[in-house]
Design a protein around this motif. Structure first.
Motif, PDB file in Angstrom:
ATOM      1  N   ALA A  14      49.713  16.896  78.707  1.00  0.00           N
ATOM      2  CA  ALA A  14      48.311  16.799  78.295  1.00  0.00           C
ATOM      3  C   ALA A  14      47.929  18.115  77.630  1.00  0.00           C
ATOM      4  O   ALA A  14      48.485  19.163  77.938  1.00  0.00           O
ATOM      5  CB  ALA A  14      47.418  16.536  79.508  1.00  0.00           C
ATOM      6  N   LYS A  15      46.983  18.040  76.714  1.00  0.00           N
ATOM      7  CA  LYS A  15      46.578  19.274  76.034  1.00  0.00           C
ATOM      8  C   LYS A  15      45.098  19.257  75.725  1.00  0.00           C
ATOM      9  O   LYS A  15      44.468  18.202  75.642  1.00  0.00           O
ATOM     10  CB  LYS A  15      47.382  19.470  74.754  1.00  0.00           C
ATOM     11  N   LEU A  16      44.565  20.451  75.578  1.00  0.00           N
ATOM     12  CA  LEU A  16      43.229  20.604  75.033  1.00  0.00           C
ATOM     13  C   LEU A  16      43.384  20.721  73.521  1.00  0.00           C
ATOM     14  O   LEU A  16      44.348  21.314  73.037  1.00  0.00           O
ATOM     15  CB  LEU A  16      42.571  21.892  75.553  1.00  0.00           C
ATOM     16  N   LEU A  17      42.464  20.142  72.793  1.00  0.00           N
ATOM     17  CA  LEU A  17      42.356  20.402  71.362  1.00  0.00           C
ATOM     18  C   LEU A  17      41.090  21.239  71.222  1.00  0.00           C
ATOM     19  O   LEU A  17      39.978  20.727  71.344  1.00  0.00           O
ATOM     20  CB  LEU A  17      42.247  19.091  70.580  1.00  0.00           C
ATOM     21  N   VAL A  18      41.279  22.542  71.078  1.00  0.00           N
ATOM     22  CA  VAL A  18      40.148  23.464  71.018  1.00  0.00           C
ATOM     23  C   VAL A  18      39.864  23.782  69.555  1.00  0.00           C
ATOM     24  O   VAL A  18      40.639  24.480  68.895  1.00  0.00           O
ATOM     25  CB  VAL A  18      40.440  24.769  71.800  1.00  0.00           C
ATOM     26  N   LEU A  19      38.765  23.226  69.053  1.00  0.00           N
ATOM     27  CA  LEU A  19      38.314  23.567  67.709  1.00  0.00           C
ATOM     28  C   LEU A  19      37.626  24.922  67.844  1.00  0.00           C
ATOM     29  O   LEU A  19      36.746  25.078  68.679  1.00  0.00           O
ATOM     30  CB  LEU A  19      37.362  22.500  67.179  1.00  0.00           C
TER      31      LEU A  19
ATOM     32  N   ALA B 283      46.349   9.658  85.731  1.00  0.00           N
ATOM     33  CA  ALA B 283      45.958   8.356  85.182  1.00  0.00           C
ATOM     34  C   ALA B 283      47.113   7.751  84.390  1.00  0.00           C
ATOM     35  O   ALA B 283      47.438   6.571  84.536  1.00  0.00           O
ATOM     36  CB  ALA B 283      44.714   8.502  84.306  1.00  0.00           C
ATOM     37  N   PHE B 284      47.766   8.568  83.576  1.00  0.00           N
ATOM     38  CA  PHE B 284      48.912   8.084  82.791  1.00  0.00           C
ATOM     39  C   PHE B 284      50.035   7.623  83.714  1.00  0.00           C
ATOM     40  O   PHE B 284      50.549   6.524  83.581  1.00  0.00           O
ATOM     41  CB  PHE B 284      49.419   9.179  81.843  1.00  0.00           C
ATOM     42  N   GLU B 285      50.381   8.471  84.681  1.00  0.00           N
ATOM     43  CA  GLU B 285      51.496   8.167  85.589  1.00  0.00           C
ATOM     44  C   GLU B 285      51.262   6.913  86.416  1.00  0.00           C
ATOM     45  O   GLU B 285      52.193   6.202  86.746  1.00  0.00           O
ATOM     46  CB  GLU B 285      51.735   9.337  86.541  1.00  0.00           C
ATOM     47  N   SER B 286      50.014   6.664  86.761  1.00  0.00           N
ATOM     48  CA  SER B 286      49.725   5.520  87.624  1.00  0.00           C
ATOM     49  C   SER B 286      49.564   4.222  86.836  1.00  0.00           C
ATOM     50  O   SER B 286      49.268   3.174  87.409  1.00  0.00           O
ATOM     51  CB  SER B 286      48.461   5.803  88.442  1.00  0.00           C
ATOM     52  N   GLY B 287      49.709   4.295  85.506  1.00  0.00           N
ATOM     53  CA  GLY B 287      49.597   3.091  84.688  1.00  0.00           C
ATOM     54  C   GLY B 287      48.162   2.703  84.393  1.00  0.00           C
ATOM     55  O   GLY B 287      47.895   1.577  83.968  1.00  0.00           O
ATOM     56  N   ALA B 288      47.215   3.622  84.607  1.00  0.00           N
ATOM     57  CA  ALA B 288      45.794   3.313  84.419  1.00  0.00           C
ATOM     58  C   ALA B 288      45.352   3.403  82.952  1.00  0.00           C
ATOM     59  O   ALA B 288      44.188   3.175  82.649  1.00  0.00           O
ATOM     60  CB  ALA B 288      44.934   4.242  85.282  1.00  0.00           C
ATOM     61  N   ILE B 289      46.284   3.758  82.053  1.00  0.00           N
ATOM     62  CA  ILE B 289      45.986   3.779  80.618  1.00  0.00           C
ATOM     63  C   ILE B 289      46.907   2.733  79.978  1.00  0.00           C
ATOM     64  O   ILE B 289      48.032   3.031  79.594  1.00  0.00           O
ATOM     65  CB  ILE B 289      46.248   5.181  80.013  1.00  0.00           C
ATOM     66  N   PRO B 290      46.441   1.478  79.899  1.00  0.00           N
ATOM     67  CA  PRO B 290      47.318   0.379  79.496  1.00  0.00           C
ATOM     68  C   PRO B 290      48.067   0.617  78.184  1.00  0.00           C
ATOM     69  O   PRO B 290      49.252   0.307  78.073  1.00  0.00           O
ATOM     70  CB  PRO B 290      46.374  -0.820  79.379  1.00  0.00           C
ATOM     71  N   GLU B 291      47.391   1.183  77.177  1.00  0.00           N
ATOM     72  CA  GLU B 291      48.052   1.362  75.880  1.00  0.00           C
ATOM     73  C   GLU B 291      49.207   2.354  75.938  1.00  0.00           C
ATOM     74  O   GLU B 291      50.055   2.387  75.057  1.00  0.00           O
ATOM     75  CB  GLU B 291      47.057   1.755  74.777  1.00  0.00           C
ATOM     76  N   ALA B 292      49.266   3.170  77.007  1.00  0.00           N
ATOM     77  CA  ALA B 292      50.306   4.193  77.119  1.00  0.00           C
ATOM     78  C   ALA B 292      51.475   3.779  78.000  1.00  0.00           C
ATOM     79  O   ALA B 292      52.467   4.490  78.096  1.00  0.00           O
ATOM     80  CB  ALA B 292      49.685   5.480  77.666  1.00  0.00           C
ATOM     81  N   VAL B 293      51.364   2.615  78.645  1.00  0.00           N
ATOM     82  CA  VAL B 293      52.426   2.159  79.549  1.00  0.00           C
ATOM     83  C   VAL B 293      53.720   1.958  78.763  1.00  0.00           C
ATOM     84  O   VAL B 293      53.716   1.409  77.667  1.00  0.00           O
ATOM     85  CB  VAL B 293      52.006   0.863  80.275  1.00  0.00           C
ATOM     86  N   GLY B 294      54.827   2.450  79.335  1.00  0.00           N
ATOM     87  CA  GLY B 294      56.129   2.278  78.707  1.00  0.00           C
ATOM     88  C   GLY B 294      56.569   3.443  77.849  1.00  0.00           C
ATOM     89  O   GLY B 294      57.720   3.509  77.436  1.00  0.00           O
TER      90      GLY B 294
ATOM     91  N   GLN C 140      49.627  21.360  78.881  1.00  0.00           N
ATOM     92  CA  GLN C 140      50.085  21.275  80.270  1.00  0.00           C
ATOM     93  C   GLN C 140      51.290  20.332  80.285  1.00  0.00           C
ATOM     94  O   GLN C 140      51.194  19.185  79.861  1.00  0.00           O
ATOM     95  CB  GLN C 140      48.958  20.720  81.154  1.00  0.00           C
ATOM     96  N   ALA C 141      52.426  20.860  80.762  1.00  0.00           N
ATOM     97  CA  ALA C 141      53.666  20.084  80.766  1.00  0.00           C
ATOM     98  C   ALA C 141      53.528  18.839  81.634  1.00  0.00           C
ATOM     99  O   ALA C 141      52.710  18.795  82.559  1.00  0.00           O
ATOM    100  CB  ALA C 141      54.811  20.952  81.281  1.00  0.00           C
ATOM    101  N   PRO C 142      54.348  17.812  81.352  1.00  0.00           N
ATOM    102  CA  PRO C 142      54.370  16.643  82.239  1.00  0.00           C
ATOM    103  C   PRO C 142      54.743  17.084  83.654  1.00  0.00           C
ATOM    104  O   PRO C 142      55.422  18.099  83.827  1.00  0.00           O
ATOM    105  CB  PRO C 142      55.466  15.751  81.659  1.00  0.00           C
ATOM    106  N   PHE C 143      54.314  16.308  84.632  1.00  0.00           N
ATOM    107  CA  PHE C 143      54.591  16.641  86.035  1.00  0.00           C
ATOM    108  C   PHE C 143      56.082  16.585  86.345  1.00  0.00           C
ATOM    109  O   PHE C 143      56.776  15.681  85.898  1.00  0.00           O
ATOM    110  CB  PHE C 143      53.916  15.638  86.973  1.00  0.00           C
TER     111      PHE C 143
ATOM    112  N   ALA D 169      45.218  17.548  84.582  1.00  0.00           N
ATOM    113  CA  ALA D 169      46.040  16.959  85.651  1.00  0.00           C
ATOM    114  C   ALA D 169      45.531  15.560  86.010  1.00  0.00           C
ATOM    115  O   ALA D 169      46.323  14.643  86.239  1.00  0.00           O
ATOM    116  CB  ALA D 169      46.035  17.863  86.880  1.00  0.00           C
ATOM    117  N   ALA D 170      44.212  15.383  86.032  1.00  0.00           N
ATOM    118  CA  ALA D 170      43.639  14.066  86.340  1.00  0.00           C
ATOM    119  C   ALA D 170      44.064  13.054  85.281  1.00  0.00           C
ATOM    120  O   ALA D 170      44.414  11.908  85.591  1.00  0.00           O
ATOM    121  CB  ALA D 170      42.112  14.157  86.405  1.00  0.00           C
ATOM    122  N   TYR D 171      44.056  13.470  84.018  1.00  0.00           N
ATOM    123  CA  TYR D 171      44.479  12.568  82.946  1.00  0.00           C
ATOM    124  C   TYR D 171      45.964  12.218  83.094  1.00  0.00           C
ATOM    125  O   TYR D 171      46.368  11.080  82.849  1.00  0.00           O
ATOM    126  CB  TYR D 171      44.244  13.204  81.577  1.00  0.00           C
ATOM    127  N   GLN D 172      46.770  13.200  83.496  1.00  0.00           N
ATOM    128  CA  GLN D 172      48.199  12.926  83.690  1.00  0.00           C
ATOM    129  C   GLN D 172      48.412  11.962  84.860  1.00  0.00           C
ATOM    130  O   GLN D 172      49.276  11.087  84.796  1.00  0.00           O
ATOM    131  CB  GLN D 172      48.965  14.230  83.923  1.00  0.00           C
TER     132      GLN D 172
END
Length: 183
Positions: A144-149, A127-138, A163-166, A122-125
């Motif tokens: 978000a997902k876990l990649l569990v090896l 970050a995405f929603e607030s534009g705090a991940i520049p490469e993902a803007v737009g 985890q579905a988008p908000f 949820a924290a990562y989402q």
């Protein structure tokens, strides 16, 4: 045109080149951990190969983010700051951004039902929603997902609980959960 991920041997050479920096209490423990690491690299490579075959592409690896979180009653500009590093920021073939957190433990969640309220995802989402991940803007949100090896699994090399988008209701609840986790 985009770069493909490194092959399995290249990934393993990168791990092996730094292996001497680790310290183990015995030679047998060193060998056991090296065997486990080799298996995790193989499983990671399987995921990367599947991801690329599905038309996915890496947008960022380990980007840092900071998101101001207002706190009720605190003076303006005196809230908390949610910050961290994200393992992978991916974009799917249909143009959606998915935030990925890599896990290697035996007790990690294995199903999407178990990560619905995961505060880290949820924290990562947020970050995405607030534009705090520049490469993902737009890009459109893809959750978000876990990649569990799965170090002990004989059949499937990895699972990706998602985890579905908000939506509006989920955003408020998850923001509350993240804020709660700060306390």
């Amino acid at each position: 045109e985009h770069a493909t991920s490194p092959d399995e041997e290249t990934l393993w050479r990168a791990v092996e080149s730094r292996w001497g920096e680790l310290e183990f209490e015995s030679a047998w423990r060193d060998r056991a951990e090296k065997t486990r690491a080799r298996d995790l690299v193989r499983r990671l490579h399987v995921y990367l190969r599947d991801f690329e075959a599905a038309g996915g592409r890496l947008l960022g690896a380990e980007p840092h983010f900071e998101v101001p979180i207002p706190i009720d009653g605190a003076p303006e500009g005196r809230g908390a700051v949610l910050s961290g590093y994200i393992d992978r920021v991916e974009v799917t073939a249909d143009g959606k951004v998915v935030i990925v957190d890599l896990k290697t433990g035996k007790s990690e969640p294995q199903t999407s039902a178990k990560v619905i309220d995961n505060p880290q995802l949820a924290a990562y989402q947020l970050a995405f929603e607030s534009g705090a991940i520049p490469e993902a803007v737009g890009f459109a949100p893809g959750g978000a997902k876990l990649l569990v090896l799965r170090p002990t699994a004989a059949s499937k090399d990895y699972v990706t609980p998602w985890q579905a988008p908000f939506d509006e209701e989920g955003r408020e609840l998850k923001t509350f959960n993240v804020r709660d986790g700060l306390g």
